[in-house]
Design a protein around this motif. Sequence first.
Motif, PDB file in Angstrom:
ATOM      1  N   ASP A 484       0.908  -1.061   0.066  1.00  0.00           N
ATOM      2  CA  ASP A 484       0.037  -0.105  -0.148  1.00  0.00           C
ATOM      3  C   ASP A 484       0.749   1.210  -0.057  1.00  0.00           C
ATOM      4  N   ALA A 485       0.307   2.324  -0.588  1.00  0.00           N
ATOM      5  CA  ALA A 485       0.988   3.415  -0.728  1.00  0.00           C
ATOM      6  C   ALA A 485       1.431   4.150   0.629  1.00  0.00           C
ATOM      7  N   THR A 486       0.756   3.941   1.616  1.00  0.00           N
ATOM      8  CA  THR A 486       0.796   4.574   2.843  1.00  0.00           C
ATOM      9  C   THR A 486       2.185   4.225   3.192  1.00  0.00           C
ATOM     10  N   ASN A 487       2.940   3.047   3.029  1.00  0.00           N
ATOM     11  CA  ASN A 487       4.158   2.529   3.457  1.00  0.00           C
ATOM     12  C   ASN A 487       5.375   3.752   3.083  1.00  0.00           C
ATOM     13  N   PHE A 488       5.027   4.455   1.979  1.00  0.00           N
ATOM     14  CA  PHE A 488       6.022   5.253   1.427  1.00  0.00           C
ATOM     15  C   PHE A 488       5.584   6.655   1.580  1.00  0.00           C
ATOM     16  N   LEU A 489       4.404   7.093   2.140  1.00  0.00           N
ATOM     17  CA  LEU A 489       4.034   8.663   2.380  1.00  0.00           C
ATOM     18  C   LEU A 489       3.586   8.757   4.013  1.00  0.00           C
ATOM     19  N   SER A 490       3.225   7.870   4.720  1.00  0.00           N
ATOM     20  CA  SER A 490       3.106   7.994   5.936  1.00  0.00           C
ATOM     21  C   SER A 490       4.244   8.786   6.604  1.00  0.00           C
ATOM     22  N   GLY A 491       5.456   8.485   6.313  1.00  0.00           N
ATOM     23  CA  GLY A 491       6.651   8.931   7.090  1.00  0.00           C
ATOM     24  C   GLY A 491       6.746  10.702   6.895  1.00  0.00           C
ATOM     25  N   TYR A 492       6.074  11.195   6.015  1.00  0.00           N
ATOM     26  CA  TYR A 492       6.240  12.636   5.778  1.00  0.00           C
ATOM     27  C   TYR A 492       5.177  13.439   6.599  1.00  0.00           C
ATOM     28  N   GLU A 493       4.108  12.928   7.221  1.00  0.00           N
ATOM     29  CA  GLU A 493       3.111  13.419   7.846  1.00  0.00           C
ATOM     30  C   GLU A 493       3.839  13.937   9.388  1.00  0.00           C
ATOM     31  N   GLN A 494       4.262  15.140   9.656  1.00  0.00           N
ATOM     32  CA  GLN A 494       5.014  15.552  10.874  1.00  0.00           C
ATOM     33  C   GLN A 494       3.920  16.660  11.267  1.00  0.00           C
ATOM     34  N   THR A 495       4.551  16.847  12.770  1.00  0.00           N
ATOM     35  CA  THR A 495       3.800  17.860  13.412  1.00  0.00           C
ATOM     36  C   THR A 495       4.656  18.931  13.637  1.00  0.00           C
ATOM     37  N   GLU A 496       4.170  20.195  14.093  1.00  0.00           N
ATOM     38  CA  GLU A 496       4.939  21.362  14.223  1.00  0.00           C
ATOM     39  C   GLU A 496       6.005  21.376  14.711  1.00  0.00           C
ATOM     40  N   ASP A 497       5.842  20.447  16.067  1.00  0.00           N
ATOM     41  CA  ASP A 497       7.220  20.429  16.970  1.00  0.00           C
ATOM     42  C   ASP A 497       7.990  19.169  16.466  1.00  0.00           C
ATOM     43  N   SER A 498       8.033  18.782  15.111  1.00  0.00           N
ATOM     44  CA  SER A 498       8.893  17.843  14.982  1.00  0.00           C
ATOM     45  C   SER A 498      10.414  18.379  14.727  1.00  0.00           C
ATOM     46  N   ASN A 499      11.372  17.446  14.616  1.00  0.00           N
ATOM     47  CA  ASN A 499      12.565  18.123  14.386  1.00  0.00           C
ATOM     48  C   ASN A 499      12.756  19.079  13.034  1.00  0.00           C
ATOM     49  N   ASP A 500      13.352  20.031  13.344  1.00  0.00           N
ATOM     50  CA  ASP A 500      13.464  21.285  12.243  1.00  0.00           C
ATOM     51  C   ASP A 500      14.053  20.733  10.955  1.00  0.00           C
ATOM     52  N   ALA A 501      14.832  19.548  11.124  1.00  0.00           N
ATOM     53  CA  ALA A 501      15.426  19.029   9.963  1.00  0.00           C
ATOM     54  C   ALA A 501      14.534  18.305   9.055  1.00  0.00           C
ATOM     55  N   LEU A 502      13.376  17.829   9.480  1.00  0.00           N
ATOM     56  CA  LEU A 502      12.266  17.309   8.766  1.00  0.00           C
ATOM     57  C   LEU A 502      11.368  18.047   8.091  1.00  0.00           C
ATOM     58  N   TYR A 503      10.891  17.582   6.919  1.00  0.00           N
ATOM     59  CA  TYR A 503       9.763  18.293   6.203  1.00  0.00           C
ATOM     60  C   TYR A 503       8.500  18.249   6.902  1.00  0.00           C
TER      61      TYR A 503
END
Length: 578
Positions: A484-503
């Motif tokens: 399923d495509a979620t395996n590729f896309l779910s990792g880019y769903e971040q919250t505002e307090d995530s590490n600044d290095a992340l998208y």
Amino acid sequence: MKKNLQKFVSLLLAGLLFATALTACGTAETDTADSSATDGEASTASDASSEGAEDAEGTEDTENTSDESYTVLNVAISADPSSFDPAVSLSGDYMYIFGLTQESLTRYGDNQELVDGLADEITHNDDYTQWTFHLRESYWNNGDRVTADDWVYGITRLLDGSTDVAYPDFDYEIKNAKAVYTGQVDASELGVTAQDEYTVVFDLEYPVPYFDKLVTHCQHFGVNRSFVESIGGDDNYGTSAETSLSNGPYYVDSWETDNIVVLKKNSYYWNADNISVDQVNVYIIPDESTQVSMFLNGELDIVDFSAERLSTIENAGYEVQTYNNGRTAYLYYNMTNEYLSNKYIRQAISSAIDRESLVAGVVKNGSSVADGLVPPGLSGADGLTFREIVGSTLTYTYDSDQAQELLQQGLDELGIAADDITFTILTKNTDEFTSVASALQQLLQNELGIHVEVETVDSSSFSTKRSSYDYDVFLTSWGADWDDATNFLSGYEQTEDSNDALYYSEEFNEAYEAAVYTQDQTERIQALGEAEAILLEDQAITPLYYTAQYYAVSDRVTGVIRRSVVPYLDTYFAEITD
């Protein structure tokens, strides 16, 4: 200008190294070393492994291996298993072993379709937030009956701190899984329960219409509680053949570190009568050239290989096959980098890469140019794949004029010149990634006039640097852990307090969440496609190519399955015809 660049690319790529195969799933990739081992060296290595296979003693072995009807399949993986506990050992190589020794509630058959696993009845509620699996009569290889508690215990131990789990987020679709893992609620609140002795129920945080596919992954396997307790607890589980247990078609009979894993047929397995091969010898051979030599000598029945050895296999008279192994190679950016945090600079990088020449001149193994992040072969809806429904979502393909325009927009925003930009591409020291990184370095410097360095490190160092955000941009690949495509896309769903290095993108989050809560499968895939398009418009990642893999199979073996989701190699249905 484009014509001149293509000429430059052709000259550059002609001089670069050939690629080696990617052998792993997800981010847990296994390095494949390259050397110039001679046939004599290969024979020495295989002779040692053969001795290990002959000396292996099984706790349940009553078969007469000298019987002419006793069949043995010989395969190789590139790295020694770190453990036979599937919770902590997730390389694609090891997934082959888990696919034979562990069975979940469902399993994949041919054509990536789900077939019978340990569940003989599966139901779900109308909104896919509760799934119920009734277990068939089957047994672990110590004779214990497989029960619903195996899943209650097996998944709880991943989240309650008992086990050093590799990817806890793979279970976060289960109700309270994240809260249990982060210590916010007690493990008794986890949404996995035994309705009765042979019925396990999963309550989920949100609708998961693909949950029957998700449970094929080893992070959703059952574990026998009493066995783990009998060997002294989780720290010991899977550390040896004696501390391993199987509910699949084979069990681990012996394990000689860095040499061989011997799997023997599990007579307690529910479908044992339809398992044709009696024993599987899994040799630990890091070197591809040694694997190829052993295959040509008749000591291996299946071999994966790179373009460098294509002619060798063909000249030996074997049919060369290739398959889409469900991986996408890409660049990922550190969003705290002063240059790469600028969207126009990232877009310019993507537009400056001639993917056609990269695939044809460097990779050269049947891989294809990426037009999105999610690779072809992953399911979509109504018999169509994700890519067939969504189409291309990569706007910033090779266009040198566009690359220059985007670069200038970024330079103007930053108030700098192109010559001021310097960054390093971090990658693993495999032949393929070293070659691709070198090609990208030359291409970007030539086209954009920026400074690009390359740092190649071993797999362990790469993982450490990435997890500590010690990179400017890294080159890697991701493979399908489930269909399923979620395996590729779910990792880019971040919250505002995530590490600044992340998208981080609120627009992406909204699109992804819309997909998650959409029950109609076609609409869900379309919504995931919208999320992917947002990700690639921002160029949080730069997809390069969809990877493929050359392989060959001995004439004496049939029924070998290759697929674009783990396990990539499946010999469950194999038969030996000599």
